[in-house]
Design a protein around this motif. Structure first.
Motif, PDB file in Angstrom:
ATOM      1  N   GLY A  36      81.135  44.623  22.076  1.00 35.55           N
ATOM      2  CA  GLY A  36      80.349  45.919  22.296  1.00 35.55           C
ATOM      3  C   GLY A  36      81.376  47.019  22.722  1.00 35.55           C
ATOM      4  O   GLY A  36      82.289  46.903  22.817  1.00 35.55           O
ATOM      5  N   VAL A  37      80.610  48.152  22.764  1.00 37.86           N
ATOM      6  CA  VAL A  37      81.164  49.431  23.490  1.00 37.86           C
ATOM      7  C   VAL A  37      80.195  50.180  24.271  1.00 37.86           C
ATOM      8  O   VAL A  37      79.023  50.268  24.081  1.00 37.86           O
ATOM      9  N   ALA A  38      80.383  50.421  25.515  1.00 38.50           N
ATOM     10  CA  ALA A  38      79.711  51.022  26.366  1.00 38.50           C
ATOM     11  C   ALA A  38      78.895  52.285  26.007  1.00 38.50           C
ATOM     12  O   ALA A  38      79.696  52.962  25.349  1.00 38.50           O
ATOM     13  N   GLY A  39      77.860  52.319  26.288  1.00 38.28           N
ATOM     14  CA  GLY A  39      77.002  53.416  25.995  1.00 38.28           C
ATOM     15  C   GLY A  39      76.212  53.454  24.655  1.00 38.28           C
ATOM     16  O   GLY A  39      75.728  54.493  24.245  1.00 38.28           O
ATOM     17  N   SER A 260      81.321  57.712  31.755  1.00 38.09           N
ATOM     18  CA  SER A 260      81.313  56.181  32.205  1.00 38.09           C
ATOM     19  C   SER A 260      80.093  55.716  32.297  1.00 38.09           C
ATOM     20  O   SER A 260      79.198  55.700  33.067  1.00 38.09           O
ATOM     21  N   PRO A 261      79.404  55.680  31.108  1.00 38.03           N
ATOM     22  CA  PRO A 261      78.218  55.065  30.905  1.00 38.03           C
ATOM     23  C   PRO A 261      77.962  53.719  31.266  1.00 38.03           C
ATOM     24  O   PRO A 261      78.415  52.765  30.634  1.00 38.03           O
ATOM     25  N   ARG A 262      77.142  53.677  32.501  1.00 37.64           N
ATOM     26  CA  ARG A 262      76.947  52.323  33.218  1.00 37.64           C
ATOM     27  C   ARG A 262      75.537  52.022  33.510  1.00 37.64           C
ATOM     28  O   ARG A 262      75.318  51.219  34.303  1.00 37.64           O
ATOM     29  N   ALA A 263      74.580  52.752  33.002  1.00 30.84           N
ATOM     30  CA  ALA A 263      73.338  52.791  33.571  1.00 30.84           C
ATOM     31  C   ALA A 263      72.185  52.432  32.201  1.00 30.84           C
ATOM     32  O   ALA A 263      71.214  52.965  32.352  1.00 30.84           O
ATOM     33  N   GLY A 264      72.548  51.436  31.377  1.00 32.96           N
ATOM     34  CA  GLY A 264      71.751  51.092  30.322  1.00 32.96           C
ATOM     35  C   GLY A 264      71.123  52.474  29.338  1.00 32.96           C
ATOM     36  O   GLY A 264      71.974  53.290  29.203  1.00 32.96           O
ATOM     37  N   LEU A 265      69.971  52.454  29.242  1.00 30.14           N
ATOM     38  CA  LEU A 265      69.669  53.496  28.232  1.00 30.14           C
ATOM     39  C   LEU A 265      69.493  55.055  28.802  1.00 30.14           C
ATOM     40  O   LEU A 265      69.180  55.902  28.360  1.00 30.14           O
ATOM     41  N   LEU A 266      69.678  55.082  30.460  1.00 34.77           N
ATOM     42  CA  LEU A 266      69.722  56.327  30.800  1.00 34.77           C
ATOM     43  C   LEU A 266      70.971  56.863  30.665  1.00 34.77           C
ATOM     44  O   LEU A 266      70.979  58.203  31.037  1.00 34.77           O
TER      45      LEU A 266
END
Length: 656
Positions: A36-39, A260-266
């Motif tokens: 995977g890739v974050a975000g 730094s996308p770390r909040a799922g779909l948010l």
């Protein structure tokens, strides 16, 4: 949907919700088998259907009901468009780096998360129950690698706690240097490592690309859909017979290279937006349907309350807010109210919905006023919709860059007669004198005010005058080149650049917060989870449950066919599991109704109807039950009325 259901029997468990959403494939990390890739996320069947139903309701609520003009513009955008709009220079967030590991963090999120964790630790040390977002902060803290970050919670002094609350109340208002100062003043470090962080630096969020095989045409993946409306404004205006106000709308993909996308779909890097651009006369921002929403009550958190260090919203009607100048004008207020009505219609809890006004430092470069619809969830308050008054910024800058006439020409009922100074150029002599600088000289004179032209006229009467262009260059003019005369002008056409009111929806964020608001567990069994999605957005409306035997195939096909013809989406579950387990599985998918076909159905042509939240069951003839189901799914009746039309099912039927 139904009353009398205890949905708070068990505390909200985010881990259980996320596990269920993954297990039922509402969504999952994209390219998961490649680590995977974050975000980046893929939606599965129920997630895709849920999003499609939200979009369908959005289209009905806004495009159809408001008579909007729908467009579909390209995602790939040439660089000059975003250079002109200001996105290349200003579309950025502040980032910091771990001084030892080089890990990148978004500065405002770092400050927010650390201070919230400290406040949560203070409550834990005092034995005070934490709020959901604070519990989430404590969970994150317990997973830290650094021992210092995992230290036992400590009490804060009243002064420090109050200071943290004040900072959090206006966290979106801080500039990069101010965020850096907060990190130093409050000893904020990377909570994952305990290392200090660098000074904040701006990071542009747009994805860059190139157009064509040679790479000579730089471009971007659009971070919003808005520019497609503005560059097509003249065609839209012509389509609307040259009249304003009117609105265009668009649903499509956008891209933001989140730090730094770390909040799922948010917080993701690719997402679906639904945006509206409502073009309006800058001198008349009234809305003809404002009285329809005047009495809608909202929780409003204005900029003055935030600046005072408070995050307590004020309850008031839209009419009161516009009347007092809290919301800038009727059209902006109208759309704020319509946003509220849409979100609550699809299932957002109105008690966990507020509208927060942007503060000075966070206001977009194009906006004069902006309100965010923020929805509370396990991570705190999250912006899901923005509603901005963009003034005339976009059309003005694109017209200036391209020379396109992005204006409205309106015939006046009564002509306006004025006297003004009018410059007239000797074009032949101008060309010989200024050559390639001719457009610069012409533009400089043409943009002069009445006072400046009168002054220039006086200088020319003395023999010559010197003007200065916007880039600082000087040009000498003589009476042979330029004359300025006072003329009487009759204006029959009013020409103006319209202002824009823009509601902008992040559909992924709305979808996720809706899932949180809809999730609960049955009182008798915490492992029996339910998604109480409203019928209008539920992925599947009806579950068809036959006993596990081929004898029911004909009836199943009959019921399925009749539901399809009525436009009701249904699924058949003919697995070998018990009927109770099959219903429980579909409760997790948010399916509001279920119909059961058993041996009595073969003999008596009866069918039972089950409601998801209460698990109540009714019984009637197959066609009779189907008629009730169709009315329930179309919103023509509620469960109470269904109970009046069908008999209660006691669990027994007569079968010979």
């Amino acid at each position: 949907m139904a009353t009398g259901v205890n949905k708070t029997a068990h505390a909200f468990d985010k881990t259980r919700l996320e596990g269920m959403l993954l297990r039922r494939f509402f969504y999952a990390p994209a390219f998961e088998i490649y680590r995977g890739v974050a975000g980046l996320y893929d939606y599965g069947p129920p997630g895709s259907s849920l999003q499609a139903n939200i979009i369908n309701e959005w289209r009905k609520h806004f495009i159809i009901e408001e008579g909007m003009l729908e467009i579909d513009s390209t995602i790939l955008t040439p660089a000059p468009v975003f250079e002109t709009s200001g996105h290349v220079a200003r579309f950025a967030d502040w980032m910091v780096k771990d001084t030892k590991t080089g890990d990148v963090l978004r500065a405002d999120h770092l400050v927010k998360n650390v201070l919230e964790a400290r406040l949560a630790g203070d409550k834990e040390a005092r034995g005070i129950a934490a709020e959901p977002k604070e519990e989430e902060a404590l969970k994150k803290q317990s997973k830290r690698k650094d021992k210092a970050a995992k230290a036992a919670p400590v009490k804060l002094s009243d002064e420090v706690a109050a200071e943290y609350e004040r900072i959090l109340a206006q966290i979106d208002n801080y500039s990069g240097p101010e965020l850096g100062q907060l990190c130093r003043d409050h000893k904020i470090v990377n909570p994952d490592t305990g290392n200090e962080v660098t000074e904040p630096q701006p990071f542009n969020l747009m994805f860059t690309t190139s157009i064509g095989p040679t790479g000579q045409h730089p471009g971007y993946l659009r971070p919003e859909t808005a520019q497609g409306h503005f560059v097509n404004f003249q065609r839209l205006l012509e389509f609307n017979n040259g009249r304003v106000p009117f609105a265009s709308a668009q649903i499509g993909r956008s891209f933001r290279n989140e730090i730094s996308p770390r909040a799922g779909l948010l917080r993701v890097r690719e997402f679906t937006m639904a945006e509206i651009e409502h073009f309006v006369d800058p001198d008349d921002k009234r809305h003809e349907r404002f009285n329809e929403v005047r009495d809608v009550e909202l929780n409003l958190l204005d900029r003055h309350t935030q600046a005072a260090g408070s995050s307590a919203p004020k309850r008031m009607t839209v009419g009161e807010a516009v009347g007092k100048g809290v919301i800038a004008n009727e059209t902006l207020g109208y759309f704020v109210a319509r946003i509220y009505l849409f979100l609550t219609k699809i299932g957002i809890n109105p008690k966990r919905l507020r509208f927060r006004q942007h503060m000075a430092n966070e206001m977009a470069h194009y906006a004069t006023d902006c309100w965010d619809a923020e929805i509370e969830n396990s991570t705190g308050w999250t912006e899901c919709v923005g509603c901005a008054d963009r003034a005339a910024y976009d059309l003005t800058v694109h017209a200036k860059r391209t020379g396109a006439p992005l204006v409205v020409r309106e015939a006046l009922k009564e002509p306006i007669v004025t006297e003004k100074e009018v410059p007239e150029f000797n074009k032949k002599l101008m060309g010989k004198t200024f050559g390639k600088d001719l457009p610069v000289v012409t533009q400089t004179v043409s943009t002069m005010s009445e006072e400046e032209l009168i002054k220039l006229k006086g200088q020319l009467a003395q023999g010559e005058a010197v003007i200065k262009s916007a880039d600082g260059r000087e040009f000498k003019l003589t009476p042979e080149i330029l004359t300025i005369e006072r003329q009487t002008l009759k204006q029959s056409i009013r020409e103006f650049t319209p202002n824009v009111i823009e509601p902008s929806f992040g559909l992924g964020r709305i979808l996720y917060t809706l899932l949180e608001h809809s999730f609960w567990s049955r009182e008798q069994d915490a492992d029996r989870s339910v998604l109480s999605l409203p019928v209008v957005v539920a992925p599947t409306k009806v579950l068809i449950v036959p006993l596990s035997t081929k004898k029911f195939d004909e009836l199943v096909q009959e019921v399925s066919s009749k539901l399809r013809k009525a436009g009701v989406f249904s699924r058949v579950d003919d697995s070998n599991q018990s009927i109770g387990r099959r219903y429980a599985r579909n409760d997790e998918l948010g399916t509001p109704f279920g119909v059961t076909l058993d041996f009595a159905s073969l003999q008596n042509r009866t069918m039972t109807l089950r409601e998801r939240d209460t698990t109540e069951q009714l019984i009637g003839g197959i066609d009779e039950v189907l008629a009730v189901v169709v009315d329930l799914c179309n919103g023509a009746i509620g469960w109470g009325e269904a109970c009046e039309r069908l008999e209660r099912y006691t669990g027994q039927q007569n079968v010979d």
